[in-house]
Design an enzyme around this catalytic site. Structure first.
Site, mmCIF file in Angstrom:
data_model
loop_
_atom_site.group_PDB
_atom_site.id
_atom_site.type_symbol
_atom_site.label_atom_id
_atom_site.label_comp_id
_atom_site.label_asym_id
_atom_site.label_seq_id
_atom_site.Cartn_x
_atom_site.Cartn_y
_atom_site.Cartn_z
ATOM 1 N N GLY A 184 10.741 91.413 55.896
ATOM 2 C CA GLY A 184 11.546 92.205 56.708
ATOM 3 C C GLY A 184 12.424 92.791 55.874
ATOM 4 N N ASN A 185 13.172 92.017 55.067
ATOM 5 C CA ASN A 185 14.077 92.754 54.176
ATOM 6 C C ASN A 185 13.680 93.676 53.100
ATOM 7 O OD1 ASN A 185 13.115 91.282 51.686
ATOM 8 N ND2 ASN A 185 13.648 89.473 52.620
ATOM 9 N N LYS B 149 11.413 78.960 66.827
ATOM 10 C CA LYS B 149 11.587 80.104 66.099
ATOM 11 C C LYS B 149 12.909 80.804 66.529
ATOM 12 C CE LYS B 149 10.877 83.726 63.357
ATOM 13 N NZ LYS B 149 11.362 83.635 62.052
ATOM 14 N N LYS C 160 4.994 86.024 60.370
ATOM 15 C CA LYS C 160 4.512 87.120 59.653
ATOM 16 C C LYS C 160 3.557 86.867 58.458
ATOM 17 C CE LYS C 160 6.762 88.908 56.231
ATOM 18 N NZ LYS C 160 6.748 88.236 55.076
ATOM 19 N N LYS D 256 5.574 81.098 53.408
ATOM 20 C CA LYS D 256 4.812 81.911 52.499
ATOM 21 C C LYS D 256 4.125 80.988 51.673
ATOM 22 C CE LYS D 256 9.203 84.951 52.096
ATOM 23 N NZ LYS D 256 8.435 85.690 53.491
#
Ligand code: ADP
Ligand code: MG
Length: 310
Positions: free
Chosen positions: A9-10, A127, A210, A272
């Site tokens: 997102g960043n 979340k 994601k 991740k």
């Protein structure tokens, strides 16, 4: 070589977190220059991306405009951000390719991800999404069936299910475009979460992680390498402590054991690491976690945290 690149997102906002359209367009330009580098090395690239800040902004619009235009459900917010970010990334990538004299077309695909209606996440949402609100405003939304949690000094925050992604229903469409030579952008935000009911699909109030969606997408398009592009060059052991140590090349089993020892925060680096391990455990050759500046080196050489099969 085929690479599935997952942009955080960043990577889609300004370094200070601002997400005005011009910030997002500028950030997309930086990320797509890394993609163009890979294409110049004859690496095939399929792109996916986060959408946290963008969905957060849509939720604020929903709230503030609720008395004027009907609020839309969370799966619609996912679909809207897939389309908008897909468009922004296509424009940025095609501009960069034109500048370099590379003749490739791009395509963005809106994709749905199947989840299980009985996923435990729906019983116990975890979340956090959207902005913080004072207790009295949260109470109104709780009455409307939403789950909100007291987060102390910052106020209350909505929590939703983050169910396990099972299958990307529209991966075959993405695959067909890849086979036809398009640089494809797909499955943003992990995909629009849908459940199956009586032979048809419908969207649910949830968000898919994601990174886990990216691991599934990478397997779906038979990528050799999964690259998770974020804002740190490595996954770090003892992150934020004086003993902090970068993880370089590591097996999935070693990485799993570091994760079990609590080295990776659950809301950020944890998924991740899980995604990287899943990808190589399920047959992927290599998964890399690194920042945008190192993506090209990570694919053509060695950079970042590289998870390899045991
Ligand atoms: P993205 O938007 O790319 O998904 P996240 O903010 O979710 O990015 O995850 C990246 C962040 O994870 C880093 O900025 C860092 O602050 C945090 N982080 C937590 N634990 C670790 C760790 N062990 N090693 C490296 N970064 C970590
Ligand atoms: Mg994240």
């Amino acid at each position: 070589m085929r690479v599935l690149l997952a942009l955080g997102g960043n990577a889609m906002t300004n370094a200070d977190g601002r997400a005005r359209p011009e910030d997002q367009i500028a950030a997309a330009g930086v990320a797509m220059s890394a993609v163009a580098d890979l294409l110049e090395h004859d690496v095939e690239v399929v792109i996916t991306h986060g959408n946290g800040p963008q969905v957060g902004n849509l939720l604020v619009k929903n709230e503030l405009a609720a008395s004027v235009v009907p609020p839309v459900p969370l799966d619609w917010c996912g679909a809207q951000t897939q389309a908008t970010l897909g468009f922004v990334l296509m424009d940025a990538l095609e501009a960069e390719l034109r500048r370099r004299g590379i003749d490739r077309r791009t395509a963005a695909v809106v994709t749905r991800t199947l989840v299980d209606a009985s996923d435990p996440g729906f019983e116990r949402p975890t979340k956090p999404i959207g902005r913080f609100l004072p207790a009295e405003e949260a109470a109104v939304l709780i009455e409307h069936g939403e789950t909100w949690e007291d987060r102390g000094a910052k106020g209350w925050r909505r929590v939703v299910a983050s169910p396990e992604p099972l299958r990307i229903l529209d991966a075959p469409a993405a695959q067909a475009l890849v086979d036809a030579g398009f640089v494809v952008i797909a499955n943003g935000g992990g995909g629009i979460p849908v459940v199956e009911e009586g032979g048809s699909f419908h969207g649910v109030e949830a968000v898919i992680d994601k990174d886990l969606g990216a691991a599934l997408m990478a397997r779906s398009v038979e990528a050799d390498v999964l690259v998770i592009g974020t804002d740190v060059p490595h996954a770090v052991l003892g992150y934020g402590t004086p003993e902090a140590r970068d993880v370089g090349v590591v097996t999935a089993a070693e990485m799993r054991s570091y994760a079990a020892d609590g080295h990776f925060a659950s809301g950020s680096m944890g998924p991740k690491v899980d995604a990287a391990c899943r990808f190589v455990e399920q047959g992927g050759a290599r998964a890399v976690i690194t920042d945008l500046a190192h993506i090209s080196d990570a694919v053509t050489g060695v950079a970042g945290t590289v998870v390899v099969p045991n």
